[in-house]
Design a protein around this motif. Structure first.
Motif, mmCIF file in Angstrom:
data_model
loop_
_atom_site.group_PDB
_atom_site.id
_atom_site.type_symbol
_atom_site.label_atom_id
_atom_site.label_comp_id
_atom_site.label_asym_id
_atom_site.label_seq_id
_atom_site.Cartn_x
_atom_site.Cartn_y
_atom_site.Cartn_z
ATOM 1 N N GLY A 187 -10.766 33.457 18.493
ATOM 2 C CA GLY A 187 -10.578 32.436 19.509
ATOM 3 C C GLY A 187 -11.847 32.168 20.290
ATOM 4 O O GLY A 187 -11.828 31.457 21.279
ATOM 5 N N THR A 188 -12.956 32.745 19.844
ATOM 6 C CA THR A 188 -14.213 32.524 20.533
ATOM 7 C C THR A 188 -14.778 31.165 20.157
ATOM 8 O O THR A 188 -14.292 30.492 19.266
ATOM 9 N N ASP A 189 -15.810 30.788 20.846
ATOM 10 C CA ASP A 189 -16.528 29.563 20.500
ATOM 11 C C ASP A 189 -17.194 29.751 19.141
ATOM 12 O O ASP A 189 -17.390 30.874 18.689
ATOM 13 N N PRO A 190 -17.581 28.638 18.515
ATOM 14 C CA PRO A 190 -18.317 28.764 17.248
ATOM 15 C C PRO A 190 -19.620 29.539 17.448
ATOM 16 O O PRO A 190 -20.178 29.566 18.544
ATOM 17 N N GLU A 191 -20.084 30.151 16.374
ATOM 18 C CA GLU A 191 -21.306 30.958 16.444
ATOM 19 C C GLU A 191 -22.461 30.192 17.077
ATOM 20 O O GLU A 191 -23.208 30.742 17.889
ATOM 21 N N GLU A 192 -22.627 28.927 16.710
ATOM 22 C CA GLU A 192 -23.757 28.139 17.226
ATOM 23 C C GLU A 192 -23.669 27.969 18.740
ATOM 24 O O GLU A 192 -24.679 28.009 19.437
ATOM 25 N N SER A 193 -22.469 27.823 19.276
ATOM 26 C CA SER A 193 -22.295 27.705 20.732
ATOM 27 C C SER A 193 -22.680 28.999 21.438
ATOM 28 O O SER A 193 -23.321 28.982 22.487
ATOM 29 N N ILE A 194 -22.285 30.112 20.851
ATOM 30 C CA ILE A 194 -22.624 31.413 21.438
ATOM 31 C C ILE A 194 -24.127 31.632 21.353
ATOM 32 O O ILE A 194 -24.760 32.092 22.314
ATOM 33 N N LEU A 195 -24.726 31.274 20.228
ATOM 34 C CA LEU A 195 -26.173 31.407 20.061
ATOM 35 C C LEU A 195 -26.903 30.576 21.118
ATOM 36 O O LEU A 195 -27.860 31.044 21.740
ATOM 37 N N ASN A 196 -26.442 29.368 21.360
ATOM 38 C CA ASN A 196 -27.060 28.517 22.386
ATOM 39 C C ASN A 196 -26.916 29.129 23.773
ATOM 40 O O ASN A 196 -27.823 28.999 24.603
ATOM 41 N N ALA A 197 -25.825 29.799 24.029
ATOM 42 C CA ALA A 197 -25.648 30.462 25.325
ATOM 43 C C ALA A 197 -26.663 31.594 25.492
ATOM 44 O O ALA A 197 -27.253 31.760 26.560
ATOM 45 N N PHE A 198 -26.894 32.375 24.431
ATOM 46 C CA PHE A 198 -27.908 33.429 24.498
ATOM 47 C C PHE A 198 -29.294 32.829 24.747
ATOM 48 O O PHE A 198 -30.111 33.412 25.449
ATOM 49 N N LYS A 199 -29.550 31.659 24.180
ATOM 50 C CA LYS A 199 -30.849 31.010 24.353
ATOM 51 C C LYS A 199 -31.113 30.617 25.803
ATOM 52 O O LYS A 199 -32.266 30.480 26.210
ATOM 53 N N LEU A 200 -30.061 30.456 26.594
ATOM 54 C CA LEU A 200 -30.252 30.181 28.016
ATOM 55 C C LEU A 200 -30.944 31.347 28.715
ATOM 56 O O LEU A 200 -31.726 31.156 29.642
ATOM 57 N N PHE A 201 -30.638 32.554 28.280
ATOM 58 C CA PHE A 201 -31.224 33.756 28.869
ATOM 59 C C PHE A 201 -32.550 34.127 28.236
ATOM 60 O O PHE A 201 -33.395 34.760 28.856
ATOM 61 N N ASP A 202 -32.704 33.780 26.981
ATOM 62 C CA ASP A 202 -33.878 34.204 26.215
ATOM 63 C C ASP A 202 -34.325 33.066 25.299
ATOM 64 O O ASP A 202 -34.140 33.129 24.088
ATOM 65 N N PRO A 203 -34.910 32.001 25.877
ATOM 66 C CA PRO A 203 -35.259 30.809 25.088
ATOM 67 C C PRO A 203 -36.163 31.108 23.887
ATOM 68 O O PRO A 203 -36.026 30.482 22.839
ATOM 69 N N ALA A 204 -37.060 32.057 24.024
ATOM 70 C CA ALA A 204 -37.987 32.362 22.939
ATOM 71 C C ALA A 204 -37.406 33.358 21.932
ATOM 72 O O ALA A 204 -37.971 33.576 20.872
ATOM 73 N N GLY A 205 -36.271 33.975 22.279
ATOM 74 C CA GLY A 205 -35.672 34.961 21.384
ATOM 75 C C GLY A 205 -36.503 36.215 21.247
ATOM 76 O O GLY A 205 -36.552 36.824 20.190
ATOM 77 N N THR A 206 -37.147 36.606 22.338
ATOM 78 C CA THR A 206 -38.058 37.749 22.269
ATOM 79 C C THR A 206 -37.655 38.909 23.178
ATOM 80 O O THR A 206 -38.484 39.754 23.495
ATOM 81 N N VAL A 207 -36.398 38.957 23.581
ATOM 82 C CA VAL A 207 -35.971 40.068 24.431
ATOM 83 C C VAL A 207 -35.783 41.307 23.579
ATOM 84 O O VAL A 207 -35.064 41.303 22.587
ATOM 85 N N ASN A 208 -36.454 42.347 23.983
ATOM 86 C CA ASN A 208 -36.388 43.622 23.302
ATOM 87 C C ASN A 208 -35.069 44.300 23.626
ATOM 88 O O ASN A 208 -34.520 44.130 24.713
ATOM 89 N N LYS A 209 -34.565 45.087 22.704
ATOM 90 C CA LYS A 209 -33.292 45.780 22.890
ATOM 91 C C LYS A 209 -33.296 46.691 24.111
ATOM 92 O O LYS A 209 -32.247 47.057 24.619
ATOM 93 N N ASP A 210 -34.480 47.053 24.591
ATOM 94 C CA ASP A 210 -34.573 47.953 25.736
ATOM 95 C C ASP A 210 -34.686 47.221 27.071
ATOM 96 O O ASP A 210 -34.855 47.857 28.099
ATOM 97 N N ASP A 211 -34.586 45.891 27.057
ATOM 98 C CA ASP A 211 -34.664 45.098 28.285
ATOM 99 C C ASP A 211 -33.319 45.184 29.005
ATOM 100 O O ASP A 211 -32.416 44.390 28.790
ATOM 101 N N ARG A 212 -33.193 46.175 29.844
ATOM 102 C CA ARG A 212 -31.925 46.470 30.514
ATOM 103 C C ARG A 212 -31.447 45.334 31.429
ATOM 104 O O ARG A 212 -30.260 45.092 31.530
ATOM 105 N N SER A 213 -32.352 44.617 32.086
ATOM 106 C CA SER A 213 -31.924 43.582 33.023
ATOM 107 C C SER A 213 -31.184 42.461 32.307
ATOM 108 O O SER A 213 -30.128 42.017 32.748
#
Length: 88
Positions: free
Chosen positions: A8-34
């Motif tokens: 029942g979630t949004d389509p994958e592309e919608s979720i991906l776009n939401a992540f891009k709001l936080f990390d436009p370049a897609g370069t957040v390291n897994k250890d970026d706690r904030s």
């Protein structure tokens, strides 16, 4: 199944776009706690909420990491929408 699909979630592309709001370049390291804390909080409080909180922890425990150590958002979106088929 380690992580079940969040049906029942949004389509994958919608979720991906939401992540891009936080990390436009897609370069957040897994250890970026904030950033991870922000994303976890949103998953628990907005729209189709993850519940209980352990569900979010299970998703992030299997979050794919690319060769540079950054979060692989496309694969994470797949896990959120389809689940992770790995066995315990």
């Amino acid at each position: 199944m380690l992580v079940q699909a969040h049906w029942g979630t949004d389509p994958e592309e919608s979720i991906l776009n939401a992540f891009k709001l936080f990390d436009p370049a897609g370069t957040v390291n897994k250890d970026d706690r904030s950033l991870l804390l922000q994303v976890k909080q949103l998953l628990l409080t907005q729209a189709e909420k993850f519940s209980p909180a352990e569900e979010v922890e299970r998703v992030f425990a299997v979050t794919p990491i690319d060769v540079s150590g950054n979060i692989d958002y496309r694969s994470l979106c797949y896990i959120i929408t389809h689940g992770d088929e790995k066995e315990d």
